[in-house]
Write a protein that holds these residues in place. Structure first.
Motif, PDB file in Angstrom:
ATOM      1  N   GLN A   1       0.829  -1.213   0.000  1.00 26.64           N
ATOM      2  CA  GLN A   1       0.000   0.000   0.000  1.00 26.64           C
ATOM      3  C   GLN A   1       0.863   1.262   0.000  1.00 26.64           C
ATOM      4  N   SER A   2       1.979   1.202   0.703  1.00 30.77           N
ATOM      5  CA  SER A   2       2.884   2.349   0.740  1.00 30.77           C
ATOM      6  C   SER A   2       3.490   2.622  -0.631  1.00 30.77           C
ATOM      7  N   SER A   3       3.618   1.582  -1.442  1.00 30.13           N
ATOM      8  CA  SER A   3       4.228   1.754  -2.772  1.00 30.13           C
ATOM      9  C   SER A   3       3.282   2.423  -3.765  1.00 30.13           C
ATOM     10  N   LEU A   4       1.978   2.329  -3.539  1.00 33.38           N
ATOM     11  CA  LEU A   4       1.002   2.785  -4.534  1.00 33.38           C
ATOM     12  C   LEU A   4       1.073   4.276  -4.851  1.00 33.38           C
ATOM     13  N   PRO A   5       1.115   5.152  -3.842  1.00 33.99           N
ATOM     14  CA  PRO A   5       1.123   6.581  -4.193  1.00 33.99           C
ATOM     15  C   PRO A   5       2.507   7.129  -4.570  1.00 33.99           C
ATOM     16  N   VAL A   6       3.539   6.297  -4.461  1.00 33.02           N
ATOM     17  CA  VAL A   6       4.911   6.781  -4.648  1.00 33.02           C
ATOM     18  C   VAL A   6       5.202   6.963  -6.136  1.00 33.02           C
ATOM     19  N   VAL A   7       5.758   8.114  -6.461  1.00 33.79           N
ATOM     20  CA  VAL A   7       6.112   8.414  -7.850  1.00 33.79           C
ATOM     21  C   VAL A   7       7.543   7.964  -8.155  1.00 33.79           C
ATOM     22  N   ASP A   8       8.434   8.143  -7.185  1.00 33.04           N
ATOM     23  CA  ASP A   8       9.837   7.768  -7.379  1.00 33.04           C
ATOM     24  C   ASP A   8       9.946   6.250  -7.558  1.00 33.04           C
ATOM     25  N   ILE A   9      10.496   5.847  -8.685  1.00 33.64           N
ATOM     26  CA  ILE A   9      10.561   4.427  -9.056  1.00 33.64           C
ATOM     27  C   ILE A   9      11.410   3.619  -8.068  1.00 33.64           C
ATOM     28  N   LYS A  10      12.540   4.164  -7.649  1.00 27.45           N
ATOM     29  CA  LYS A  10      13.411   3.418  -6.723  1.00 27.45           C
ATOM     30  C   LYS A  10      12.724   3.193  -5.378  1.00 27.45           C
ATOM     31  N   THR A  11      12.031   4.194  -4.898  1.00 25.81           N
ATOM     32  CA  THR A  11      11.309   4.063  -3.631  1.00 25.81           C
ATOM     33  C   THR A  11      10.173   3.055  -3.769  1.00 25.81           C
ATOM     34  N   LYS A  12       9.442   3.138  -4.893  1.00 26.38           N
ATOM     35  CA  LYS A  12       8.355   2.184  -5.157  1.00 26.38           C
ATOM     36  C   LYS A  12       8.906   0.761  -5.178  1.00 26.38           C
ATOM     37  N   ALA A  13      10.033   0.554  -5.870  1.00 31.54           N
ATOM     38  CA  ALA A  13      10.652  -0.776  -5.951  1.00 31.54           C
ATOM     39  C   ALA A  13      11.090  -1.257  -4.566  1.00 31.54           C
ATOM     40  N   ALA A  14      11.590  -0.350  -3.745  1.00 32.83           N
ATOM     41  CA  ALA A  14      12.029  -0.729  -2.398  1.00 32.83           C
ATOM     42  C   ALA A  14      10.835  -1.217  -1.564  1.00 32.83           C
ATOM     43  N   TYR A  15       9.706  -0.526  -1.655  1.00 31.26           N
ATOM     44  CA  TYR A  15       8.505  -0.969  -0.933  1.00 31.26           C
ATOM     45  C   TYR A  15       8.034  -2.330  -1.441  1.00 31.26           C
ATOM     46  N   LEU A  16       8.060  -2.515  -2.755  1.00 33.14           N
ATOM     47  CA  LEU A  16       7.627  -3.792  -3.322  1.00 33.14           C
ATOM     48  C   LEU A  16       8.566  -4.925  -2.920  1.00 33.14           C
ATOM     49  N   GLU A  17       9.864  -4.652  -2.897  1.00 30.73           N
ATOM     50  CA  GLU A  17      10.839  -5.668  -2.444  1.00 30.73           C
ATOM     51  C   GLU A  17      10.582  -6.036  -0.991  1.00 30.73           C
ATOM     52  N   GLU A  18      10.280  -5.027  -0.177  1.00 31.91           N
ATOM     53  CA  GLU A  18       9.982  -5.281   1.239  1.00 31.91           C
ATOM     54  C   GLU A  18       8.758  -6.195   1.357  1.00 31.91           C
ATOM     55  N   ALA A  19       7.714  -5.890   0.597  1.00 32.72           N
ATOM     56  CA  ALA A  19       6.508  -6.711   0.620  1.00 32.72           C
ATOM     57  C   ALA A  19       6.811  -8.132   0.167  1.00 32.72           C
ATOM     58  N   LYS A  20       7.574  -8.254  -0.900  1.00 32.83           N
ATOM     59  CA  LYS A  20       7.930  -9.573  -1.437  1.00 32.83           C
ATOM     60  C   LYS A  20       8.730 -10.374  -0.408  1.00 32.83           C
ATOM     61  N   ASN A  21       9.645  -9.722   0.283  1.00 34.18           N
ATOM     62  CA  ASN A  21      10.462 -10.407   1.303  1.00 34.18           C
ATOM     63  C   ASN A  21       9.595 -10.953   2.442  1.00 34.18           C
ATOM     64  N   TYR A  22       8.608 -10.168   2.878  1.00 31.39           N
ATOM     65  CA  TYR A  22       7.703 -10.649   3.928  1.00 31.39           C
ATOM     66  C   TYR A  22       6.948 -11.893   3.462  1.00 31.39           C
ATOM     67  N   LEU A  23       6.460 -11.841   2.229  1.00 28.94           N
ATOM     68  CA  LEU A  23       5.683 -12.967   1.706  1.00 28.94           C
ATOM     69  C   LEU A  23       6.549 -14.211   1.505  1.00 28.94           C
ATOM     70  N   GLU A  24       7.757 -14.009   1.015  1.00 27.11           N
ATOM     71  CA  GLU A  24       8.657 -15.154   0.837  1.00 27.11           C
ATOM     72  C   GLU A  24       9.052 -15.762   2.175  1.00 27.11           C
ATOM     73  N   GLU A  25       9.195 -14.918   3.186  1.00 27.82           N
ATOM     74  CA  GLU A  25       9.467 -15.435   4.531  1.00 27.82           C
ATOM     75  C   GLU A  25       8.309 -16.311   4.999  1.00 27.82           C
ATOM     76  N   ALA A  26       7.089 -15.869   4.736  1.00 27.57           N
ATOM     77  CA  ALA A  26       5.913 -16.658   5.112  1.00 27.57           C
ATOM     78  C   ALA A  26       5.938 -18.021   4.432  1.00 27.57           C
ATOM     79  N   LEU A  27       6.263 -18.037   3.149  1.00 27.94           N
ATOM     80  CA  LEU A  27       6.301 -19.294   2.399  1.00 27.94           C
ATOM     81  C   LEU A  27       7.408 -20.219   2.901  1.00 27.94           C
ATOM     82  N   ASN A  28       8.560 -19.648   3.153  1.00 25.71           N
ATOM     83  CA  ASN A  28       9.730 -20.461   3.516  1.00 25.71           C
ATOM     84  C   ASN A  28       9.727 -20.922   4.969  1.00 25.71           C
ATOM     85  N   GLU A  29       9.246 -20.085   5.861  1.00 23.49           N
ATOM     86  CA  GLU A  29       9.355 -20.380   7.288  1.00 23.49           C
ATOM     87  C   GLU A  29       8.137 -21.098   7.877  1.00 23.49           C
ATOM     88  N   PHE A  30       6.992 -21.019   7.181  1.00 24.01           N
ATOM     89  CA  PHE A  30       5.766 -21.561   7.763  1.00 24.01           C
ATOM     90  C   PHE A  30       4.991 -22.422   6.766  1.00 24.01           C
TER      91      PHE A  30
END
Length: 102
Positions: A44-73
């Motif tokens: 959600q934090s990535s949606l209003p962001v115009v700066d591409i690098k910041t948007k990508a950083a938020y998306l990477e953060e989201a992806k990391n949380y989800l991958e942790e869920a898949l791998n750890e549980f």
């Protein structure tokens, strides 16, 4: 070890195994729920962001949380939804990568 002791230990283990599996599933579901909430917040934090690098950083953060869920549980429910979320975010990141490489 005497065979009779090993047999009685197996009975005790067999009796508690289903309860242990249920507890693992319960706590796995709680952990995955927490990680999915964190991922959703980052997404959600990535949606209003115009700066591409910041948007990508938020998306990477989201992806990391989800991958942790898949791998750890792996015992948790709803992992197919988590996999779908990872696919959407991965697609978004690939789109950003293509846009920045042009």
């Amino acid at each position: 070890i005497m065979p009779s002791l090993v047999g009685s230990e197996m009975c005790i283990r067999d009796r508690y195994y289903p309860a242990a599996v249920e507890k693992i599933k319960y706590f796995s579901n709680l952990a995955v729920q927490d990680l999915r909430q964190k991922a959703a917040q980052a997404f959600q934090s990535s949606l209003p962001v115009v700066d591409i690098k910041t948007k990508a950083a938020y998306l990477e953060e989201a992806k990391n949380y989800l991958e942790e869920a898949l791998n750890e549980f792996p015992a948790a429910d709803h992992l197919s939804t988590v996999k779908e979320n990872v696919a959407v975010i991965t697609n978004d990141l690939e789109t950003i990568s293509e846009e920045t490489s042009q």
